[in-house]
Design an enzyme around this catalytic site. Structure first.
Site, short mmCIF file in Angstrom:
data_model
loop_
_atom_site.label_atom_id
_atom_site.label_comp_id
_atom_site.label_asym_id
_atom_site.label_seq_id
_atom_site.Cartn_x
_atom_site.Cartn_y
_atom_site.Cartn_z
N ASN A 121 -26.57 -3.74 9.45
CA ASN A 121 -25.43 -4.52 9.90
C ASN A 121 -24.98 -4.03 11.26
O ASN A 121 -25.14 -2.85 11.59
CB ASN A 121 -24.28 -4.37 8.88
CG ASN A 121 -23.15 -5.33 9.17
OD1 ASN A 121 -23.38 -6.50 9.43
ND2 ASN A 121 -21.92 -4.83 9.15
N SER A 139 -17.88 -30.11 3.48
CA SER A 139 -18.54 -29.77 2.21
C SER A 139 -19.49 -30.87 1.72
O SER A 139 -19.15 -32.04 1.70
CB SER A 139 -17.49 -29.51 1.14
OG SER A 139 -18.14 -29.28 -0.10
N SER A 162 -21.19 1.27 9.27
CA SER A 162 -20.39 1.84 8.17
C SER A 162 -20.25 0.85 7.01
O SER A 162 -20.23 1.24 5.84
CB SER A 162 -19.00 2.25 8.67
OG SER A 162 -18.37 1.13 9.26
N ASP A 187 -23.70 -17.73 -6.23
CA ASP A 187 -24.37 -17.72 -4.92
C ASP A 187 -25.69 -16.95 -4.95
O ASP A 187 -26.71 -17.41 -4.42
CB ASP A 187 -23.45 -17.10 -3.85
CG ASP A 187 -22.31 -18.03 -3.47
OD1 ASP A 187 -22.47 -19.26 -3.57
OD2 ASP A 187 -21.24 -17.51 -3.08
N LYS A 229 -12.75 -17.06 -1.77
CA LYS A 229 -13.58 -16.53 -2.86
C LYS A 229 -13.06 -15.21 -3.43
O LYS A 229 -13.13 -14.99 -4.65
CB LYS A 229 -15.03 -16.35 -2.39
CG LYS A 229 -15.76 -17.67 -2.19
CD LYS A 229 -17.21 -17.44 -1.81
CE LYS A 229 -17.92 -18.76 -1.57
NZ LYS A 229 -19.34 -18.58 -1.27
N SER A 256 -20.69 -30.54 -1.34
CA SER A 256 -20.64 -30.38 -2.80
C SER A 256 -20.37 -31.67 -3.56
O SER A 256 -21.00 -31.92 -4.60
CB SER A 256 -19.62 -29.31 -3.18
OG SER A 256 -20.06 -28.06 -2.70
N THR A 290 -14.62 -22.08 -1.95
CA THR A 290 -15.35 -21.69 -0.76
C THR A 290 -14.41 -21.00 0.23
O THR A 290 -13.25 -20.69 -0.09
CB THR A 290 -16.12 -22.89 -0.17
OG1 THR A 290 -16.97 -22.42 0.87
CG2 THR A 290 -15.21 -23.98 0.37
N TYR A 323 -27.61 -22.82 7.05
CA TYR A 323 -28.54 -23.93 7.29
C TYR A 323 -28.00 -24.80 8.40
O TYR A 323 -26.80 -24.76 8.71
CB TYR A 323 -28.74 -24.76 6.01
CG TYR A 323 -27.49 -25.45 5.54
CD1 TYR A 323 -26.66 -24.86 4.59
CD2 TYR A 323 -27.11 -26.69 6.06
CE1 TYR A 323 -25.50 -25.48 4.19
CE2 TYR A 323 -25.95 -27.31 5.65
CZ TYR A 323 -25.15 -26.71 4.72
OH TYR A 323 -23.99 -27.31 4.32
N GLY A 356 -19.04 -10.61 2.89
CA GLY A 356 -18.93 -11.20 1.56
C GLY A 356 -20.19 -11.92 1.13
O GLY A 356 -20.58 -11.86 -0.06
P1 ATR Z 1 -19.23 -13.72 5.17
O1 ATR Z 1 -18.26 -13.98 4.08
O2 ATR Z 1 -19.91 -14.94 5.74
O3 ATR Z 1 -20.21 -12.66 4.83
P2 ATR Z 1 -17.86 -11.78 6.76
O4 ATR Z 1 -17.44 -11.06 5.53
O5 ATR Z 1 -16.89 -11.98 7.87
O6 ATR Z 1 -18.34 -13.24 6.40
O7 ATR Z 1 -19.17 -11.06 7.31
C1 ATR Z 1 -19.87 -11.54 8.41
C2 ATR Z 1 -21.12 -10.70 8.61
O8 ATR Z 1 -21.87 -11.21 9.71
C3 ATR Z 1 -20.82 -9.25 8.94
O9 ATR Z 1 -21.88 -8.46 8.44
C4 ATR Z 1 -20.83 -9.26 10.48
O10 ATR Z 1 -21.10 -8.02 11.07
P3 ATR Z 1 -19.91 -6.94 11.29
O11 ATR Z 1 -19.67 -6.31 9.94
O12 ATR Z 1 -20.43 -6.01 12.30
O13 ATR Z 1 -18.71 -7.72 11.77
C5 ATR Z 1 -21.98 -10.19 10.73
N1 ATR Z 1 -21.92 -10.83 12.05
C6 ATR Z 1 -21.08 -11.80 12.45
N2 ATR Z 1 -21.33 -12.18 13.71
C7 ATR Z 1 -22.37 -11.41 14.14
C8 ATR Z 1 -23.11 -11.31 15.34
N3 ATR Z 1 -22.82 -12.09 16.40
N4 ATR Z 1 -24.11 -10.42 15.41
C9 ATR Z 1 -24.40 -9.64 14.35
N5 ATR Z 1 -23.75 -9.67 13.19
C10 ATR Z 1 -22.74 -10.55 13.07
#
Ligand code: ATR
Length: 287
Positions: free
Chosen positions: A165, A28, A169, A116, A79, A30, A75, A230, A144
């Site tokens: 995404n 972090s 769905s 955020d 959250k 922060s 974090t 980043y 999230g």
């Molecule tokens: P966060 O809190 O960072 O949003 P999360 O709720 O686990 O973490 O969501 C991760 C997001 O990144 C999701 O939209 C995920 O897609 P899926 O819903 O299909 O799982 C997306 N994601 C993660 N790895 C990915 C990858 N290699 N290619 C495309 N999308 C990815």
């Protein structure tokens, strides 16, 4: 001094205490950001990271405030749980169903907020001189991180927000739950039709060095891209964006600083300047 039994730590009551709770937390930035904000605004605060065991989160939050703590940043992975345990939730936290900022109000109630999305919009609109209003925006991801930023993006009155995404769905249900706030729809990745003025990557794919499966032709030389992640090197998504001919591609370091500034403002009643902190962090990251 009050013993914080949940975390085996005492809180010095002579100085206002702030923490960021997470697991992991060693990465972090922060504490440095808030230290710089406090210096710039002549505020006397102590801000530290705290590693919280997954099954001790709620207990640790209660113990921190009982011991006189003033505010928490929250974090990964807490959250949603921070949001769920609060007695009062801000509209931003309500829409995000997650909180990154906790504090007690004058009645002693636990308040959850989420800065955020405001951090992202301030970085884009102020630091990067960008405009979201009347623009066509593609948002990648439906987790999230994306849920947390949709409301402030829609508040800028874009022409249209499209969510795409890997798992369609999830994009669909996210779009449905924000549809009353503006022009938003979900599309499968392989049915996206450019050009978009902005593509904002809110997936965690960059963390693993991955790229969502994006078609060519989604952007023009006037399009701008933003990766909410980043890193010291250009992220995989931003490398793709520049290769596709985007006008520019920025990462989420400014969002990190701006969300911290908004939290600081909620706690201290004063918004700190962010430009100097952001450029110092950028140099540090590149060093
Ligand atoms: P966060 O809190 O960072 O949003 P999360 O709720 O686990 O973490 O969501 C991760 C997001 O990144 C999701 O939209 C995920 O897609 P899926 O819903 O299909 O799982 C997306 N994601 C993660 N790895 C990915 C990858 N290699 N290619 C495309 N999308 C990815």
């Amino acid at each position: 001094m009050v013993l914080d039994t949940a975390v085996g730590q005492s809180l010095d009551k002579n100085i206002d205490q702030y923490r960021v709770f997470g697991n992991p937390i060693h990465q972090s930035k922060s504490p440095n950001i808030h230290k710089a904000f406090a210096h710039a605004t002549n505020q006397n605060i102590n801000y530290q990271t705290q590693l919280v065991a997954v099954d001790e989160f709620e207990h640790s939050v209660k113990a921190f405030f009982t011991a006189g703590g003033k505010g928490l940043n929250i974090t990964v992975p807490f959250k949603q749980r921070a949001f769920a345990m609060a007695q009062v939730v801000s509209p931003a936290a309500q829409k995000a169903e997650a909180a990154n900022t906790l504090y007690l109000n004058e009645q002693g109630q636990l308040v959850a907020d989420n800065t955020d999305g405001m951090g992202l919009v301030r970085d884009i609109c102020h630091n990067l001189n960008g405009q979201l209003s009347a623009k066509r925006i593609l948002v990648l991801g439906a987790g999230g991180a994306v849920r947390g930023v949709l409301q402030p993006i829609l508040a800028q009155l874009p022409k249209q927000v499209v969510i795409a995404n890997r798992t369609f769905s999830k994009a669909k249900s996210l779009a449905v739950s924000f549809t009353h706030l503006g022009a938003i729809e979900a599309l499968p990745m392989d049915q996206l039709k450019g050009p978009f003025d902005w593509i904002i990557n809110g997936t965690s794919a960059s963390l693993a060095g991955d790229l969502p499966p994006l078609l060519d032709g989604l952007l023009t030389s006037n399009s701008r891209c933003y990766d909410m992640m980043y890193s010291a090197q250009t992220t995989v998504f931003n490398t793709w964006a520049l290769r596709q001919g985007a006008a520019c591609a920025d990462d989420g370091l400014g969002m990190l600083v701006e969300q911290a500034a908004q939290s600081f403002g909620l706690w201290r009643g004063i918004l700190p300047p962010t430009a100097v902190v952001l450029s110092a962090l950028r140099s540090e990251l590149k060093a």
